[in-house]
Design a protein around this motif. Structure first.
Motif, PDB file in Angstrom:
ATOM      1  N   GLY A 317       0.789  -1.226   0.000  1.00  0.00           N
ATOM      2  CA  GLY A 317       0.000   0.000   0.000  1.00  0.00           C
ATOM      3  C   GLY A 317       0.818   1.271   0.000  1.00  0.00           C
ATOM      4  N   ASN A 318       2.129   1.175  -0.209  1.00  0.00           N
ATOM      5  CA  ASN A 318       2.961   2.366  -0.073  1.00  0.00           C
ATOM      6  C   ASN A 318       3.040   3.223  -1.330  1.00  0.00           C
ATOM      7  OD1 ASN A 318       4.494   0.304  -1.363  1.00  0.00           O
ATOM      8  ND2 ASN A 318       6.381   1.418  -0.894  1.00  0.00           N
ATOM      9  N   LEU A 319       2.604   2.695  -2.484  1.00  0.00           N
ATOM     10  CA  LEU A 319       2.651   3.465  -3.728  1.00  0.00           C
ATOM     11  C   LEU A 319       1.314   4.102  -4.063  1.00  0.00           C
ATOM     12  CD1 LEU A 319       4.801   1.183  -6.074  1.00  0.00           C
ATOM     13  CD2 LEU A 319       5.549   3.071  -4.619  1.00  0.00           C
ATOM     14  N   SER A 320       0.237   3.377  -3.842  1.00  0.00           N
ATOM     15  CA  SER A 320      -1.095   3.884  -4.173  1.00  0.00           C
ATOM     16  C   SER A 320      -2.144   3.113  -3.383  1.00  0.00           C
ATOM     17  CB  SER A 320      -1.371   3.741  -5.671  1.00  0.00           C
ATOM     18  OG  SER A 320      -2.715   4.079  -5.964  1.00  0.00           O
ATOM     19  N   SER A 321      -3.129   3.820  -2.887  1.00  0.00           N
ATOM     20  CA  SER A 321      -4.244   3.167  -2.198  1.00  0.00           C
ATOM     21  C   SER A 321      -5.207   2.521  -3.187  1.00  0.00           C
ATOM     22  CB  SER A 321      -5.003   4.187  -1.346  1.00  0.00           C
ATOM     23  OG  SER A 321      -5.599   5.189  -2.163  1.00  0.00           O
ATOM     24  N   GLN A 322      -5.088   2.855  -4.471  1.00  0.00           N
ATOM     25  CA  GLN A 322      -6.020   2.302  -5.463  1.00  0.00           C
ATOM     26  C   GLN A 322      -5.859   0.799  -5.639  1.00  0.00           C
ATOM     27  OE1 GLN A 322      -5.543   4.615  -9.051  1.00  0.00           O
ATOM     28  NE2 GLN A 322      -6.210   6.502  -8.057  1.00  0.00           N
ATOM     29  N   TYR A 323      -4.669   0.264  -5.388  1.00  0.00           N
ATOM     30  CA  TYR A 323      -4.496  -1.185  -5.471  1.00  0.00           C
ATOM     31  C   TYR A 323      -5.398  -1.881  -4.446  1.00  0.00           C
ATOM     32  CZ  TYR A 323      -0.044   0.398  -7.566  1.00  0.00           C
ATOM     33  OH  TYR A 323       0.914   1.029  -8.317  1.00  0.00           O
ATOM     34  N   LEU A 324      -5.384  -1.368  -3.233  1.00  0.00           N
ATOM     35  CA  LEU A 324      -6.219  -1.949  -2.179  1.00  0.00           C
ATOM     36  C   LEU A 324      -7.695  -1.738  -2.474  1.00  0.00           C
ATOM     37  CD1 LEU A 324      -6.641  -3.301   0.564  1.00  0.00           C
ATOM     38  CD2 LEU A 324      -6.222  -1.075   1.642  1.00  0.00           C
ATOM     39  N   SER A 325      -8.070  -0.552  -2.915  1.00  0.00           N
ATOM     40  CA  SER A 325      -9.477  -0.301  -3.250  1.00  0.00           C
ATOM     41  C   SER A 325      -9.969  -1.264  -4.320  1.00  0.00           C
ATOM     42  CB  SER A 325      -9.663   1.148  -3.720  1.00  0.00           C
ATOM     43  OG  SER A 325      -9.631   2.047  -2.633  1.00  0.00           O
ATOM     44  N   ALA A 326      -9.132  -1.546  -5.320  1.00  0.00           N
ATOM     45  CA  ALA A 326      -9.514  -2.468  -6.391  1.00  0.00           C
ATOM     46  C   ALA A 326      -9.816  -3.854  -5.834  1.00  0.00           C
ATOM     47  CB  ALA A 326      -8.405  -2.542  -7.434  1.00  0.00           C
ATOM     48  N   LEU A 327      -8.952  -4.347  -4.955  1.00  0.00           N
ATOM     49  CA  LEU A 327      -9.160  -5.666  -4.357  1.00  0.00           C
ATOM     50  C   LEU A 327     -10.400  -5.687  -3.466  1.00  0.00           C
ATOM     51  CD1 LEU A 327      -5.485  -6.508  -3.373  1.00  0.00           C
ATOM     52  CD2 LEU A 327      -6.823  -7.648  -5.159  1.00  0.00           C
ATOM     53  N   LEU A 328     -10.547  -4.652  -2.646  1.00  0.00           N
ATOM     54  CA  LEU A 328     -11.685  -4.607  -1.731  1.00  0.00           C
ATOM     55  C   LEU A 328     -13.009  -4.624  -2.482  1.00  0.00           C
ATOM     56  CD1 LEU A 328     -10.413  -1.960   0.872  1.00  0.00           C
ATOM     57  CD2 LEU A 328     -10.680  -4.432   1.238  1.00  0.00           C
ATOM     58  N   MET A 329     -13.138  -3.834  -3.532  1.00  0.00           N
ATOM     59  CA  MET A 329     -14.405  -3.760  -4.259  1.00  0.00           C
ATOM     60  C   MET A 329     -14.731  -5.066  -4.967  1.00  0.00           C
ATOM     61  SD  MET A 329     -14.766   0.121  -5.744  1.00  0.00           S
ATOM     62  CE  MET A 329     -13.190   0.195  -6.577  1.00  0.00           C
ATOM     63  N   ALA A 330     -13.723  -5.766  -5.459  1.00  0.00           N
ATOM     64  CA  ALA A 330     -13.971  -7.027  -6.161  1.00  0.00           C
ATOM     65  C   ALA A 330     -14.289  -8.160  -5.194  1.00  0.00           C
ATOM     66  CB  ALA A 330     -12.766  -7.386  -7.020  1.00  0.00           C
ATOM     67  N   ALA A 331     -13.772  -8.096  -3.972  1.00  0.00           N
ATOM     68  CA  ALA A 331     -13.828  -9.227  -3.042  1.00  0.00           C
ATOM     69  C   ALA A 331     -15.227  -9.753  -2.735  1.00  0.00           C
ATOM     70  CB  ALA A 331     -13.105  -8.856  -1.746  1.00  0.00           C
TER      71      ALA A 331
END
Length: 580
Positions: A317-331
């Motif tokens: 999560g140190n470069l962009s929060s969008q990576y985490l948001s992408a995973l969370l929304m798909a989960a």
């Protein structure tokens, strides 16, 4: 009425401005190709004959190349601008029926031309003549047609005194694109209100159509209707062109892995420099097969999807929060309960809170038993009506107007409890000497004597450029820190801001994690914008107090706010009346 409709058979009826992927694998363009959609032949700008022309002195400044390290080492040209809000007028057409003089747009547009009238790139010799026009317009289509023409420059006219007024910015880009993803994954129909119409949201909507989702938009009413797929995409193959929209390519990459089939995701030249490796690694951990076409850790991506098999996944999560948001929304749509954990520090945490809030409103069950550890139930989503609040990042520019002019500006539709953490920008301005009033459906900021501050803007980094431009008029230096991840945005924003402040004669020091601004006199110059919408919008604030500030390529604001300069001028109009 501007309406966009589609159906799963991909029989499209849509407005002329639509993202289009070039047929070649690698985008190619002539050196002076600066405007229009990808893959389309350059058309010259309209002849500036609307109300009268005058000639400016030749622009001595040379626009620098893209400031990112990779781009500085390459010889590629700057990507072309894409239209976002209207059509280019027919050649030889003269617009009529303009606004009254007191409502005129107080900008000057100019473009370089050689002796034979052909457009030249911004690096053309200074002896090239510059044609310019000051004009008025009656609608956003006329305005945007001129804004998106090749090699345009907008000169900001200073105000005579404090700017007072109110404004409601367009819908949030971050919320709009998240809402599109959640609606696509949901069971049943979703209707969205307050939808932003911009380049980033158009490429998202078009991509959902290419994934065989039924998407209808009314651009005038700012609404959208999406028939959800109840999980992954219906299409078994699609080629998606995402321009330079980070939210779109990252969110859609995760969505595509929930399906069954092969999907290709690509974007423009800058997109091919923006890292996506942490998300790709996480999605591979979920069970997807993903290849980098160029083996760089950046798009284009080739995804062979067969759903998710893992019950636990971790992501950096140190470069962009969008990576985490992408995973969370798909989960919630992956078919089983899953744990998503963050490795290391997480930047821009307010955007994760926004994602979680929206997921829950669409029916997801998410727990966070410890910081940055998320347990997501296999609930799927349920379609609903959802209203999108105004863009808080865009609001920062209008709060900045009040700060630099000493006026009072009310931004409607936002409050202390807004989904977007960028409303916290107001707190930074209060620290600098402004006063704020928080109401149930608005925020009002009044400028005061500004002082420099030392501020950590990690959580609200999209407003750091705005603060840097406000800081030019403060008493004492301002230090913006903990924003190293800004270097991976549309451009290396830390380097770009420092470079352009120096171009304006303002001392600015670049640091690994941010910058320092030392207030001082502003020298007239043309500000390069690096195809970054936030560079154009934030640096316009300096021109409200200092004469001779010109913004290159103002059309880049199409990415998130096509009508920004028009709205800015309307807000400032009363403070310009009576000027000679």
């Amino acid at each position: 009425m501007n309406t966009i409709t589609t159906n799963p058979s991909n029989n499209l009826t849509r407005t002329p401005v639509s993202p289009k992927r070039p047929t070649e694998t690698a985008p190619r363009r002539p050196p002076n190709f600066r405007a229009g959609k990808e893959g389309m032949e350059h058309a010259p700008p309209p002849d500036p004959v609307l109300l009268g022309c005058h000639v400016l002195n030749p622009l001595e400044e040379r626009q620098p190349t893209h400031p990112s390290p990779r781009a500085r080492a390459s010889s590629r040209t700057k990507p072309p601008l894409r239209g976002g809000g209207g059509r280019r007028p027919e050649e030889g057409t003269q617009k009529t029926g303009f606004l009254r003089p007191e409502e005129s747009v107080a900008f000057t547009f100019c473009h370089r031309q050689s002796a034979n009238g052909c457009d030249l790139p911004p690096t053309a010799p200074a002896r090239s003549r510059v044609r310019a026009t000051s004009f008025m317009m009656r609608d956003s289509h006329t305005f945007w047609s001129l804004m998106s023409a090749s090699n345009q420059v907008v000169e900001i006219q200073p105000v005579a005194g404090p700017v007072n007024g109110s404004i409601r910015p367009p819908g949030s880009k971050s919320i709009t694109n998240r809402a599109f993803i959640l609606a696509a994954l949901a069971n049943g129909p979703t209707t969205l209100a307050g939808v932003l119409d911009s380049q980033d949201t158009r490429v998202m909507a078009e991509s959902l159509r290419r994934l065989s989702l039924n998407v209808e938009q009314d651009l005038e009413r700012k609404t959208a209707a999406i028939e959800g797929a109840g999980g992954g995409p219906r299409a078994s193959a699609a080629d998606l062109w995402l321009e330079n929209s980070g939210t779109s390519i990252r969110f859609l990459a995760a969505l595509c892995t929930l399906g069954q089939g092969r999907f290709r995701l690509d974007g423009n030249a800058r997109m091919r420099e923006r890292p996506i490796g942490p998300l790709v690694d996480a999605l591979i951990g979920c069970g997807a097969k993903i290849q980098y076409e160029l083996a760089t850790g950046c798009p284009p991506l080739l995804i062979d999807a067969a759903g998710w098999s893992s019950r636990r996944v971790s992501v950096s999560g140190n470069l962009s929060s969008q990576y985490l948001s992408a995973l969370l929304m798909a989960a919630p749509a992956c078919g089983h309960d899953i744990e998503v954990a963050v490795e290391g520090p997480l930047v821009s945490r307010p955007y994760i809170d926004m994602t979680l809030d929206m997921m829950r409103q669409f029916g997801a069950r998410v727990e966070e038993p410890s910081p940055n550890q998320f347990l997501i139930a296999s609930t799927g989503y349920t379609g609903r009506h959802y209203s999108i609040e105004p863009d808080a990042s865009a609001a920062s520019y209008f709060f900045g107007v009040a700060a630099v002019t000493g006026g009072t500006v009310t931004v409607e539709g936002l409050n202390r409890n807004a989904l977007q953490g960028d409303v916290g920008f107001v707190d930074a301005l209060v620290r600098m000497g402004c006063t704020a009033r928080w109401d149930a459906d608005s925020i009002t900021l009044t400028g005061g004597r500004l002082k420099g501050i030392d501020v950590d803007m990690n959580a609200i980094s999209d407003t750091a450029q705005t603060l840097a431009c406000v800081a030019v008029f403060a008493d004492g230096p301002t230090r913006i820190r903990n924003v190293a991840h800004m270097r991976l945005k549309e451009t290396d924003r830390v380097h770009a801001v420092v470079t352009e402040l120096q171009r304006l004669g303002v001392r600015a020091d670049e640091h690994e994690d941010g910058l320092v601004i030392h207030p001082g006199p502003v020298t007239p110059a043309t500000v390069a914008t690096y195809d970054d919408h936030r560079m154009a919008m934030s640096f316009a604030l300096i021109g409200l107090k200092a004469s001779g500030v010109r913004i290159a390529d103002p059309g880049c604001t199409a990415k998130t706010y096509p009508e920004y300069f028009q709205d800015l001028d309307q807000l400032c109009a009363a403070s310009r009346r009576g000027q000679s």
